[in-house]
Scaffold this active site. Structure first.
Site, mmCIF file in Angstrom:
data_model
loop_
_atom_site.group_PDB
_atom_site.id
_atom_site.type_symbol
_atom_site.label_atom_id
_atom_site.label_comp_id
_atom_site.label_asym_id
_atom_site.label_seq_id
_atom_site.Cartn_x
_atom_site.Cartn_y
_atom_site.Cartn_z
ATOM 1 N N ARG A 1 1.146 -1.524 0.401
ATOM 2 C CA ARG A 1 -0.271 -0.287 0.024
ATOM 3 C C ARG A 1 0.459 1.450 -0.228
ATOM 4 O O ARG A 1 0.292 2.335 0.265
ATOM 5 C CB ARG A 1 -0.563 0.508 1.465
ATOM 6 N N ASN B 1 -8.753 -7.727 13.203
ATOM 7 C CA ASN B 1 -10.141 -8.498 14.182
ATOM 8 C C ASN B 1 -9.504 -9.333 14.751
ATOM 9 O O ASN B 1 -7.512 -9.584 14.631
ATOM 10 C CB ASN B 1 -10.593 -9.302 12.072
ATOM 11 N N ASP C 1 -15.594 -10.502 12.102
ATOM 12 C CA ASP C 1 -13.969 -9.481 11.181
ATOM 13 C C ASP C 1 -13.602 -8.846 10.667
ATOM 14 O O ASP C 1 -13.779 -7.941 9.393
ATOM 15 C CB ASP C 1 -14.199 -10.653 9.682
ATOM 16 N N LYS D 1 -14.391 -0.848 9.794
ATOM 17 C CA LYS D 1 -15.223 -1.703 9.167
ATOM 18 C C LYS D 1 -16.439 -1.311 9.345
ATOM 19 O O LYS D 1 -17.739 -2.040 9.072
ATOM 20 C CB LYS D 1 -14.874 -2.755 9.281
ATOM 21 N N TRP E 1 -9.721 -0.348 4.011
ATOM 22 C CA TRP E 1 -8.401 0.242 3.384
ATOM 23 C C TRP E 1 -8.924 1.584 2.745
ATOM 24 O O TRP E 1 -7.577 1.952 3.221
ATOM 25 C CB TRP E 1 -7.665 -1.133 3.256
ATOM 26 N N HIS F 1 -8.576 -17.673 -5.006
ATOM 27 C CA HIS F 1 -9.797 -18.230 -6.393
ATOM 28 C C HIS F 1 -10.865 -17.868 -6.085
ATOM 29 O O HIS F 1 -11.485 -18.891 -7.427
ATOM 30 C CB HIS F 1 -8.920 -19.812 -6.839
#
EC number: 1.1.2.-
Length: 653
Positions: free
Chosen positions: A92, A237, A282, A309, A369, A587
């Site tokens: 970042r 978290n 989370d 969050k 974020w 995935h």
């Protein structure tokens, strides 16, 4: 700094580009970054040079006027560390200090580079290579008063969070503060020892936190007040997520989902505020922390602001940690108010068991974020907001797996699975996303602009009252900071999720942004099978009157025919479970989307499947060798499951 200065307001005093002429912005130059990975870094500018970093921490210096590359440094980050990055091997940002560019690598190194040559000056380690925990680093390092301060990532896999400071001139470790107690009930010989007993009392004597570390990792935002010499650490978290398994449904579990203030000189504890005691959804408090001086109830207050969050916007006293105010900016059902001490009153209806319950916001968070900004002119904060719900339930008889995603969540089959489906249909009705302008004094929305999809990018604001943000319309846009009116929009061929910057060079104001769709928000889109075609990631730099043009998008290749299903029902069922535990983080859930959609493998890839999974054939592409946790029979079961999924969905994409 990635927040521009110590306030981290992402506010620029530049005014050459304004509401009257922003429509004349054009592309000055761009660089193809040769990756489809997410690019989340805020570029940094100094003395005519633009510095940028990509996935795997590959870092480049550019002539900020022309885009000519001055140097590139590849730290050769081991590609197997991609396994430990929950949301791609992103970086970042960077730090600059006294002629040095400082990078924090995914595999835990701090490296200082000479800003002119790109050659290493010093290297040190943030965590050991042989750690028992699945540590990684995805956040930008910060430099405060000659100290490089850095946190680590990995909370979904199981880590014991910490933050550490290093000498910016030499790389020598100065102090370290653990953000969860020692599982062995002993001191560490670190700055956190003085507060360890208080921390430990908030955790149960028994629970899987002892095995998985408890979490509270500071994976992104860290801020600083130079007058108070306080370092503010936003923590992540808990782990495992479910408090039932983590801590026997007991305790606040400090310092998960908190802001912790530490004395910069030695890293010792100053104060903390916990947004979510006993966190188990989370939710993280690692989002942007912004300092400002606000007049509240007729009194000038030195405040720290954050929109984490959990859906609330918080205003705290940054000297003492005193709770001043908080209010939700999206729909939420977890909070029933705040006590006199600012402690949230958590609704028992969101404390899930084996029976599924609907909680708002979901684990993606009301604000993740993506960087927030604040304008001292408008006195408004600006950030992308996401309204959502999610169904939570416990997995019966759950056992953690080392170096894999560990939540303890379940309720996907049987009657619980049926109820989950019904509740998620209800949740889908409220999903919305906005660019929000928020008044932190009145604690209310000033304006908001609805956008089509979750994952809109970071924000910065200028003294000419322009707000810039990348959007999931695959555009980079400028908004009127006082009204939200769209004043300019540029098609970027990919959604810019990073924070942008603006800089002045030889009398010309430039605007720079990374356009590279990826990370957690992209995984949600990919998992829903609704991701748009996109170009490879690019660094885009604009100026008034810019005339450069992007090349057209490449044609999307046809999806190859899947091979016939030959696996047994038992083999495919086993493969589905193994895929969910081992592969879905990259995935996609149910093998939909992800970094590479494995339903769309070519015949050549099918033929090499076991070599890819068990021999690291594609290691340089970021596909790790999984032979340490998968047997050949298990790899084949995953392969057969993917073949079955490809046949199920053939022709539906």
């Amino acid at each position: 700094m990635d927040g521009h200065d110590y306030t981290a307001q992402r506010y620029s005093t530049l005014t050459q580009i304004d509401a009257d002429n922003v429509s004349g912005l054009g592309l000055a130059w761009f660089d193809d970054l040769d990756t489809y990975r997410g690019v989340e870094a805020t570029p940094l500018y100094a003395d005519g040079v633009l510095y940028n970093t990509l996935a795997w921490n590959i870092t480049t210096a550019y002539d900020a006027k022309t885009g000519a590359k001055l140097w590139t440094y590849d730290p050769r980050t081991p590609r197997e560390y991609g396994r430990y990055a929950c949301c791609e091997p992103v970086a970042r940002g960077l730090a600059l200090w006294n002629g040095k560019v400082i990078i924090a690598t995914l595999d835990g190194r701090l490296i200082a580079l000479d800003k002119d040559s790109g050659q290493p000056v010093w290297t040190t380690r943030v965590f050991p290579e042989d750690s028992q925990y699945a540590f990684s680093i995805t956040g930008a390092p910060r430099v405060f008063a000659g100290k490089v301060v850095v946190g680590e990532s990995g909370g979904d896999l199981g880590v014991r969070g910490f933050v550490a400071a290093f000498d910016a001139e030499t790389g020598a470790k100065l102090w370290k503060f653990f953000l969860a107690p020692n599982p062995e009930d002993k001191l560490d010989g670190e700055a956190s020892d003085g507060i360890m007993e208080m921390m430990r009392k908030t955790w149960a004597d028994t629970g899987m936190w002892r095995e998985l570390g408890g979490g509270a990792n500071p994976w992104d935002s860290i801020a600083y007040d130079p007058e108070l010499d306080l370092v503010y650490v936003g923590t992540g978290n808990s782990n495992p997520h479910a408090r039932y398994y983590r801590s026997n449904n007991e305790g606040d579990n400090l310092f998960t989902c908190s802001i912790v203030a530490l004395h910069g000189k030695d890293g010792t504890y100053a104060w903390h505020y916990q947004m979510n005691p006993g966190e188990e959804w989370d939710w993280t408090c690692t989002q942007s922390m912004i300092s400002a001086d606000l007049t509240i109830d007729g009194r000038l207050r030195k405040v720290l602001m954050q929109a984490p969050k959990n859906g609330f916007f918080y205003v705290l006293d940054r000297a003492t940690g005193e709770f001043i105010s908080a209010r939700n900016h999206v729909f939420q059902n977890w909070n029933e108010g705040f006590g006199k001490d600012g402690r949230p009153i958590t609704s028992e209806k969101v404390r899930y068991g084996f029976d599924p319950v609907l909680v708002a916001p979901g684990p993606g968070g009301a604000h993740n974020w993506f960087p927030m900004a604040y304008s001292p002119r408008t006195k408004l904060a600006y950030f992308p907001a996401y309204q959502s719900e999610f169904v939570y339930a416990l997995q019966p008889n759950w056992k953690p797996q080392p170096f894999r995603s560990n939540s303890g969540w379940g309720g996907f089959t049987g009657e619980a699975g049926k109820k989950r489906g019904e509740l998620m249909a209800e949740a889908n009705k409220i999903e919305k996303t906005w660019l929000t302008a928020w008044d932190p004094v009145k604690q209310e929305v000033a304006w908001k602009v609805e956008l089509p999809r979750h994952g809109n990018g970071g924000v910065f604001v200028t003294a000419s009252d322009l707000v810039f943000e990348g959007t999931t319309k695959q555009t980079f846009a400028a908004f009127d900071a006082r009204t939200g009116k769209v004043l300019w929009e540029y098609p970027t061929q990919s959604a810019p999720v990073a924070g942008g910057i603006t800089y002045m060079l030889d009398g010309v104001q430039y605007v720079a942004i990374n356009a590279g769709w990826g990370g957690g928000a992209a995984q949600i889109e990919r998992g829903a099978g609704i991701e748009l075609p996109r170009a490879p990631a690019r660094l885009l730099v604009f100026k008034l009157g810019g005339t450069e043009q992007l090349p057209p998008l490449a044609k999307v290749e046809a999806i190859p025919n899947p091979p016939p299903v030959r696996g047994t029902e038992a083999q495919i069922t086993q493969g589905a479970q193994l895929f969910a535990e081992t592969c879905s983080v990259c995935h996609g859930q149910n093998a939909i989307g992800g970094v590479k959609d494995l339903r769309h493998m070519t015949p050549e890839t099918h033929g090499k499947f076991n070599d890819i999974v068990l021999k690291g054939l594609y290691l340089e592409k970021g596909m790790a060798n999984f032979s340490d946790i998968l047997s050949p029979e298990q790899a084949e079961a995953i392969h057969q499951y993917l073949i079955a999924r490809a046949n199920e969905d053939w022709g539906r994409d």
